[in-house]
Structures are given as C-alpha cells and as structure tokens.
Write an enzyme that holds these catalytic residues in place. Structure first.
Site, PDB file in Angstrom:
ATOM      1  CB  SER A 188       4.514 131.874  55.368  1.00 48.39           C
ATOM      2  OG  SER A 188       4.979 131.688  56.688  1.00 48.39           O
ATOM      3  CE1 TYR A 201       8.607 128.196  53.594  1.00 44.52           C
ATOM      4  CE2 TYR A 201       8.454 129.784  55.385  1.00 44.52           C
ATOM      5  CZ  TYR A 201       7.865 128.810  54.593  1.00 44.52           C
ATOM      6  OH  TYR A 201       6.546 128.470  54.791  1.00 44.52           O
TER       7      TYR A 201
HETATM    8  P1  NAD Z   1       4.302 119.699  53.510  1.00 44.15           P
HETATM    9  O1  NAD Z   1       5.683 119.196  53.576  1.00 44.15           O
HETATM   10  O2  NAD Z   1       3.219 118.772  53.841  1.00 44.15           O
HETATM   11  O3  NAD Z   1       3.998 120.279  52.060  1.00 44.15           O
HETATM   12  C1  NAD Z   1       4.962 120.837  51.231  1.00 44.15           C
HETATM   13  C2  NAD Z   1       4.870 120.109  49.916  1.00 44.15           C
HETATM   14  O4  NAD Z   1       5.657 120.802  48.962  1.00 44.15           O
HETATM   15  C3  NAD Z   1       5.412 118.700  49.952  1.00 44.15           C
HETATM   16  O5  NAD Z   1       4.432 117.778  50.337  1.00 44.15           O
HETATM   17  C4  NAD Z   1       5.841 118.500  48.506  1.00 44.15           C
HETATM   18  O6  NAD Z   1       4.870 117.775  47.793  1.00 44.15           O
HETATM   19  C5  NAD Z   1       5.931 119.901  47.948  1.00 44.15           C
HETATM   20  N1  NAD Z   1       7.266 120.121  47.379  1.00 44.15           N
HETATM   21  C6  NAD Z   1       8.392 120.492  48.036  1.00 44.15           C
HETATM   22  N2  NAD Z   1       9.413 120.531  47.166  1.00 44.15           N
HETATM   23  C7  NAD Z   1       8.898 120.207  45.949  1.00 44.15           C
HETATM   24  C8  NAD Z   1       9.448 120.065  44.645  1.00 44.15           C
HETATM   25  N3  NAD Z   1      10.757 120.278  44.393  1.00 44.15           N
HETATM   26  N4  NAD Z   1       8.637 119.676  43.641  1.00 44.15           N
HETATM   27  C9  NAD Z   1       7.320 119.443  43.872  1.00 44.15           C
HETATM   28  N5  NAD Z   1       6.745 119.564  45.069  1.00 44.15           N
HETATM   29  C10 NAD Z   1       7.540 119.937  46.092  1.00 44.15           C
HETATM   30  O7  NAD Z   1       4.260 120.998  54.432  1.00 44.15           O
HETATM   31  P2  NAD Z   1       3.165 122.157  54.597  1.00 44.15           P
HETATM   32  O8  NAD Z   1       3.571 122.849  55.831  1.00 44.15           O
HETATM   33  O9  NAD Z   1       1.789 121.652  54.449  1.00 44.15           O
HETATM   34  O10 NAD Z   1       3.509 123.126  53.399  1.00 44.15           O
HETATM   35  C11 NAD Z   1       2.547 123.571  52.449  1.00 44.15           C
HETATM   36  C12 NAD Z   1       2.729 125.056  52.214  1.00 44.15           C
HETATM   37  O11 NAD Z   1       2.391 125.740  53.419  1.00 44.15           O
HETATM   38  C13 NAD Z   1       4.162 125.469  51.876  1.00 44.15           C
HETATM   39  O12 NAD Z   1       4.119 126.456  50.853  1.00 44.15           O
HETATM   40  C14 NAD Z   1       4.648 126.092  53.153  1.00 44.15           C
HETATM   41  O13 NAD Z   1       5.645 127.055  52.919  1.00 44.15           O
HETATM   42  C15 NAD Z   1       3.371 126.714  53.652  1.00 44.15           C
HETATM   43  N6  NAD Z   1       3.363 127.087  55.062  1.00 44.15           N
HETATM   44  C16 NAD Z   1       3.490 126.148  56.016  1.00 44.15           C
HETATM   45  C17 NAD Z   1       3.484 126.532  57.350  1.00 44.15           C
HETATM   46  C18 NAD Z   1       3.625 125.527  58.447  1.00 44.15           C
HETATM   47  O14 NAD Z   1       3.805 125.936  59.602  1.00 44.15           O
HETATM   48  N7  NAD Z   1       3.555 124.233  58.182  1.00 44.15           N
HETATM   49  C19 NAD Z   1       3.328 127.880  57.686  1.00 44.15           C
HETATM   50  C20 NAD Z   1       3.197 128.822  56.676  1.00 44.15           C
HETATM   51  C21 NAD Z   1       3.213 128.410  55.360  1.00 44.15           C
END
Ligand code: NAD
Ligand code: MG
Length: 296
Positions: A188, A201
């Site tokens: 991230s 985080y």
């Molecule tokens: P999202 O909520 O769609 O995806 C996160 C997923 O993590 C969930 O759908 C879930 O399936 C999984 N998860 C969470 N806890 C879990 C557990 N205990 N066991 C199994 N699975 C679990 O949100 P997203 O933003 O698409 O996140 C995906 C990745 O992108 C993450 O690693 C997040 O940190 C990263 N990210 C997101 C952003 C943003 O702005 N959305 C920015 C930088 C990084």
C-alpha cells in the site's frame, strides 16, 4: 467547468464523493454506495495468462475481485479465497468469471485459522491441477484515532491477516509453484506514507514491502518471481467497514494528484503485468497505482 477542474472526470473515471456509510467488517461490495467498478463490463483480455492457474486471496471483492476478472479474461483459471460471510460477493464474482469460460473454484475460510491457511495453497493447487500464481491480497484495515485506543487484539489481528498469513501462504506456494511461477503481494501507499490513524495497518504494509524483497531474492534462485503492487486510495468495502473515519468517506482519495479515488479495475492491470511472462525480468519490484502521491 474547465477540463482540469477537480470536479471533472479524470483519466476517464468519475471523481466520487461517497455518502457517509458504515458496514460491519468485512464489508460487502454489494452494499457499497456508489458501486465500485471491477471491470465487469470493460476489461478486455488478450490471452496474456492463457493456461495459467492463480490463487487470489480476498478475491471476492474490491481489488481482488478486479484481479480475478482480469486474470480470467486473460485466460487463467482461478481459485478465490475469502471469508465465509462474503459468500454473496464471491458468488457474484464467480458468476462473472464463469462467462470467461475458465475454471473457477471458491475456497472460503478465515486466514487467522492456521488449519485453513496452511492447507489453502494445496487445496487451490489440487482444485486447479497445479498453481502458477499466488496473489496475496487479503487485508484488514481498521482506523483508530490514537495509539492509546489501539488494542493489542487489533494489532495482532491486523498483523495475522496482513503479513503472518502471507508468510504461511508463500511458504506453501514455494513448494508447488513451478519455475516461471509468480507471487504478487498487495502492499500500500501506507507502507511509504503512513496515516497516523492506520498505525497497525501501515506497519503491516511496511513489513509486506520489506518481505517482498527478501522473498524475491530467495525465490528468484528457483525461477519464481515475487513482486508487489502498492495501491493508493481505491473504492472498496475495506473503506466503509471502519477502514476510514466515516466522515472522511466523502473526500476519499481527493488528496491525490488526480483529485479522485481509484476504482478496483484501475489496479488490476498491474497484477496482470506482474503475473504475465511480459514481466519475466521484473523481480522484487513494486508497481505504484495511486493517482499520484509522494512515493519512493
Ligand atoms: P476488500 O475488503 O474488498 O478486500 C479485502 C479482503 O480481505 C476481503 O474481501 C476478505 O476476503 C479478505 N480478508 C480480510 N480478513 C480476512 C480473514 N481473516 N481471512 C480471510 N480473508 C480475509 O478491500 P480491498 O481494498 O480490495 O483490499 C485488498 C487489498 O488491497 C488489501 O490487502 C488492502 O490492504 C489493499 N489495499 C487497499 C487499498 C484501498 O484503498 N482500498 C489501498 C492500498 C492497499
Ligand atoms: Mg470482501
């Protein structure tokens, strides 16, 4: 309104101002307002992953779902891992993937459960008849205003899901990935420019970026490439399920150089590139997809 006005559409995507909203963790894509774009109607594949087999954690929603759609349309068979409570999102994405005519497997479970996470890679490999790509994308993000209010339980849970599980899944993947295989970790912008309300985080994302480099060095000796994608603010269910303070949601992503949040579909091509043979000489790298922010 001028072409460069912050209100105008940037790079072909609308600037969104989501209404204040809250979902219990983990949020559902189906309840996001406005809905997010995973490329359901727009992503066009060019066989760049034909015949490859991929496991995507957090593949039910957000960035993982967009990666799943892109991988499927590039010809890859995919296994989606996600929490059991996310079954509605997983089924909706699996239905989109079915249209690509590839093999789709759903492997729900909690990555904090060691029995599940230690067997997930082997389960995916058995279902897909082998494994070429692991996308470590599952993540947990809970905003807490001050360190005094941040509990040890939350710190441990965030590290468990975001980075400890990544060690276990990657270890298992090294046993099954062939030469030419690939691991892609989701880090991230928070690894490089942490927000003080996301202390735990952001620390996991720093660890992921560091882990990506040492694992890349080890795995390269076996012909396996390890890289990372570092998204900036992307509109996904992570954000309204306590990932941001509720009052920050209408302005989410407005502080980027493009002046808007990104959509999951805009992140997926970075994963396609890193997973594909086009990236055959790309190792230990991070692709930044953040609409413009200070970054290394
Ligand atoms: P999202 O909520 O769609 O995806 C996160 C997923 O993590 C969930 O759908 C879930 O399936 C999984 N998860 C969470 N806890 C879990 C557990 N205990 N066991 C199994 N699975 C679990 O949100 P997203 O933003 O698409 O996140 C995906 C990745 O992108 C993450 O690693 C997040 O940190 C990263 N990210 C997101 C952003 C943003 O702005 N959305 C920015 C930088 C990084
Ligand atoms: Mg989800």
């Amino acid at each position: 309104m001028s072409e460069n006005s912050p209100q105008s559409s940037r790079a072909g995507k609308e600037r969104i101002s989501p209404p204040e909203q809250r979902q219990p963790e983990p949020g559902l894509d189906q309840k996001l307002q406005p809905t997010a774009d995973h490329g359901e109607r727009s992503y066009q594949g060019r066989d760049r992953l034909a015949g490859k087999r991929a496991l995507i954690t957090g593949g039910d929603s957000g960035i993982g779902a967009a990666v799943a759609i892109a991988f499927a349309r590039e010809g890859a068979d995919v296994a989606l891992a996600y929490l059991p409570s996310e079954e509605p999102d997983a089924q909706a994405i699996a239905a989109v993937l079915d249209d690509a005519g590839i093999d789709v497997h759903r492997l729900p479970g909690d990555l904090r459960d060691h029995g599940y996470r230690d067997s997930l890679v082997d389960e995916a490999s058995a279902a897909l008849g082998g494994l070429d790509i692991l996308v470590n994308n599952a993540g947990k993000q809970i905003s807490v205003e001050s360190l005094e209010e941040l509990s040890d339980e939350q710190v441990e849970a965030t590290f468990d899901v975001n980075i400890f599980a990544m060690f276990a899944l990657s270890r298992a993947a090294l046993k099954v990935l062939p030469e030419g295989g690939s691991i892609i970790n989701t880090t991230s912008i928070q690894a490089f420019d942490p927000s003080d309300h996301l202390m735990d985080y952001a620390a996991t994302k720093g660890a992921i970026s560091n882990f990506t480099k040492s694992l890349a060095s080890q795995a390269a000796k076996r012909g396996i490439r390890v890289n990372a994608v570092a998204p900036g603010p992307i509109w996904t269910p992570l954000q309204p399920s306590d990932g941001q303070p509720i009052e920050a949601l209408p302005e989410f992503g407005h502080d980027t150089w493009l002046g808007r949040a990104g959509q999951p579909v805009e992140v997926a091509p970075a994963y396609v590139f890193l997973a594909s043979d086009d990236a055959s000489y790309v190792v230990g790298s991070t692709v930044h997809v953040n609409g413009g922010k200070n970054q290394p």
